[in-house]
Write an enzyme that holds these catalytic residues in place. Structure first.
Site, PDB file in Angstrom:
ATOM      1  N   TYR A   5       0.824  -1.207   0.000  1.00 38.24           N
ATOM      2  CA  TYR A   5       0.000   0.000   0.000  1.00 38.24           C
ATOM      3  C   TYR A   5       0.861   1.261   0.000  1.00 38.24           C
ATOM      4  O   TYR A   5       0.475   2.286  -0.561  1.00 38.24           O
ATOM      5  CB  TYR A   5      -0.906   0.037   1.233  1.00 38.24           C
ATOM      6  N   LYS A  43       3.166 -15.471   2.448  1.00 43.16           N
ATOM      7  CA  LYS A  43       3.384 -16.217   1.206  1.00 43.16           C
ATOM      8  C   LYS A  43       4.888 -16.489   1.126  1.00 43.16           C
ATOM      9  O   LYS A  43       5.562 -16.124   0.151  1.00 43.16           O
ATOM     10  CB  LYS A  43       2.856 -15.389   0.010  1.00 43.16           C
ATOM     11  N   ASP A  52      -2.871 -18.558   0.429  1.00 39.84           N
ATOM     12  CA  ASP A  52      -3.842 -19.280  -0.413  1.00 39.84           C
ATOM     13  C   ASP A  52      -4.539 -20.373   0.388  1.00 39.84           C
ATOM     14  O   ASP A  52      -5.761 -20.488   0.390  1.00 39.84           O
ATOM     15  CB  ASP A  52      -3.176 -19.832  -1.694  1.00 39.84           C
ATOM     16  N   ASP A 109      -6.396  -6.963   4.048  1.00 40.73           N
ATOM     17  CA  ASP A 109      -7.513  -6.296   3.362  1.00 40.73           C
ATOM     18  C   ASP A 109      -8.420  -7.340   2.727  1.00 40.73           C
ATOM     19  O   ASP A 109      -9.640  -7.341   2.918  1.00 40.73           O
ATOM     20  CB  ASP A 109      -6.958  -5.342   2.295  1.00 40.73           C
ATOM     21  N   ASP A 137     -12.417  -9.056   4.177  1.00 41.05           N
ATOM     22  CA  ASP A 137     -13.683  -9.056   3.420  1.00 41.05           C
ATOM     23  C   ASP A 137     -14.221 -10.476   3.313  1.00 41.05           C
ATOM     24  O   ASP A 137     -15.422 -10.727   3.454  1.00 41.05           O
ATOM     25  CB  ASP A 137     -13.488  -8.492   2.001  1.00 41.05           C
TER      26      ASP A 137
HETATM   27  C1  IPM Z   1     -10.357  -1.106   3.907  1.00 45.09           C
HETATM   28  C2  IPM Z   1     -10.595  -0.457   2.566  1.00 45.09           C
HETATM   29  C3  IPM Z   1      -9.409   0.432   2.239  1.00 45.09           C
HETATM   30  C4  IPM Z   1      -8.196  -0.453   2.110  1.00 45.09           C
HETATM   31  C5  IPM Z   1      -9.560   1.319   1.000  1.00 45.09           C
HETATM   32  C6  IPM Z   1     -10.815   2.165   1.074  1.00 45.09           C
HETATM   33  C7  IPM Z   1      -8.354   2.192   0.796  1.00 45.09           C
HETATM   34  O1  IPM Z   1     -10.823  -1.400   1.582  1.00 45.09           O
HETATM   35  O2  IPM Z   1     -10.246  -0.383   4.902  1.00 45.09           O
HETATM   36  O3  IPM Z   1     -10.296  -2.330   3.983  1.00 45.09           O
HETATM   37  O4  IPM Z   1      -7.921  -0.994   1.028  1.00 45.09           O
HETATM   38  O5  IPM Z   1      -7.482  -0.609   3.099  1.00 45.09           O
HETATM   39 MN    MN Z   2     -10.863  -3.445   2.346  1.00 44.97          MN
END
Ligand code: IPM
Ligand code: MN
Length: 355
Positions: free
Chosen positions: A141, A186, A218, A242, A246
């Site tokens: 990042y 990884k 993975d 990240d 999700d």
């Molecule tokens: C998160 C979001 C952010 C990230 C974006 C909005 C920059 O997806 O907080 O997980 O990628 O970290």
């Molecule tokens: Mn995110």
């Protein structure tokens, strides 16, 4: 003593969910006899429209001086065309950098009354209680980026101190939980991951009471869906964290349920893990529980009121157990409520619990 809280509603559903969460936060503060000074600031697309930059210095300065920051969400399609350095997401990345928010804590807890809501089988998700500890100030990042002709690159780089620092957060968190840390990397392919693994193993020596294991990312992604209940604390780099958080959100039934804390040296920032959901903004149907649970983390970590945090979590569980649902978690037989109603229900339950 008055606690300074910088509030950044942001874009899309940000304003609605933050309003609901503030109601609950204020009720919890009243019960704990603490006073809050709430100050609202702009960031993201809202700031871009007003100040022509996604993260005004004013917001950064206020956040630096605050005891905590509560953020809704940023971004939306109306800013899709802007230059990369002006994108609303830059506000979040800028705050993480400027405030030194190096540790992102993302708890994934399956609330019993939502255990059947995940597309993953109920018996698989039941009892899941994972804390993802995501490194937030380094890696790809923030590594060198470049574009040259038809090539573009982003560098994944970690230093030993950066890894030690996040590993320490994971080990400390594990002490208050099930004393198990899983490090995800990884290392079979990436040099940065080999340093990651070696450093985490070295750091573990200072914590003989914690059991540590390692997964390649993975395989971990697969295990997270196949048998998530085996995990306690999971520590990983910025990008893997990240993506995996999700994926983990699916276990909890809705991404709208999940809170986060981004912890820094001086202050910390709290926000739901979901985005600004522009497609449903302004309709009053967004799920505020991820933000309400983020406010609970704020009470816990920044205001040192763990009992108040537990009470908010309990109130959320009770309201769900009573059958109240925002649209994202609605099912026939439950009661559909708006964003604001959900906030009021949690507030009422919280006040009832205090009696
Ligand atoms: C998160 C979001 C952010 C990230 C974006 C909005 C920059 O997806 O907080 O997980 O990628 O970290
Ligand atoms: Mn995110």
């Amino acid at each position: 003593m008055e606690h300074k809280i910088v509030v950044i509603p942001g874009d899309g559903i940000g304003g609605e969910i933050v309003e609901a969460a503030l109601r609950v936060l204020q009720a919890a503060a009243n019960q704990s006899n603490i006073s809050l000074s709430l100050q609202e600031y702009y960031a993201g697309g809202a700031a871009l429209d007003r100040y022509e930059e996604p993260l005004p210095q004013e917001t950064v300065q206020a956040a630096k001086q605050a005891d905590a920051v509560l953020l809704g969400a940023v971004g939306g399609p109306q800013w899709d065309g802007v230059a990369p350095e002006l994108r609303p997401e830059r506000a979040i990345l800028g705050l993480r950098q400027e405030l030194g928010l190096y540790a992102n804590l993302r708890p994934v807890r399956v609330i019993p009354s939502l255990a059947s809501y995940s597309p993953v089988k109920e018996e698989v998700v039941s009892g899941v209680d994972i804390l993802i500890v995501r490194e937030l100030n380094g890696g790809i990042y923030f590594g060198e980026k470049g574009t040259e002709g038809d090539k573009a690159w982003d560098v994944e780089m970690y230093s030993r101190p950066e890894i030690e620092r996040i590993a320490e957060v994971a080990f400390q968190a594990a002490k208050g939980r099930h004393r198990q840390v899983t490090s995800v990397d990884k290392a079979n392919v990436l040099a940065s991951s080999r340093l990651w693994r070696a450093t985490v193993m070295e750091a573990a020596k200072a914590h003989p009471d914690i059991s540590l294991n390692h997964y390649y990312v993975d395989n971990f992604a697969m295990q997270l869906i196949l048998a998530p209940a085996q995990f306690d604390v999971v520590v990983t780099n910025n990008l893997f964290g990240d993506i995996l958080s999700d994926a983990a959100a699916v276990l909890a039934g809705s991404i709208g349920m999940l809170p986060s804390a981004s912890v820094g040296r001086e202050t910390s920032l709290y926000e739901p893990i979901h985005g600004s959901a522009p497609e449903i903004a302004g309709q009053g149907i967004a799920n505020p529980l991820g933000t309400i649970l983020s406010a609970a983390m704020l009470l816990d970590y920044s205001l040192q009121k763990p009992e108040a945090a537990r009470a908010v979590e309990q109130a959320v569980e009770d309201v769900l157990a009573a059958g109240y649902r925002t649209q994202d978690i609605y099912r026939p037989g439950t009661t559909k409520v708006s964003t604001a109603e959900m906030g009021r229900l949690v507030e009422e339950k919280l006040n009832e619990l205090a009696k």
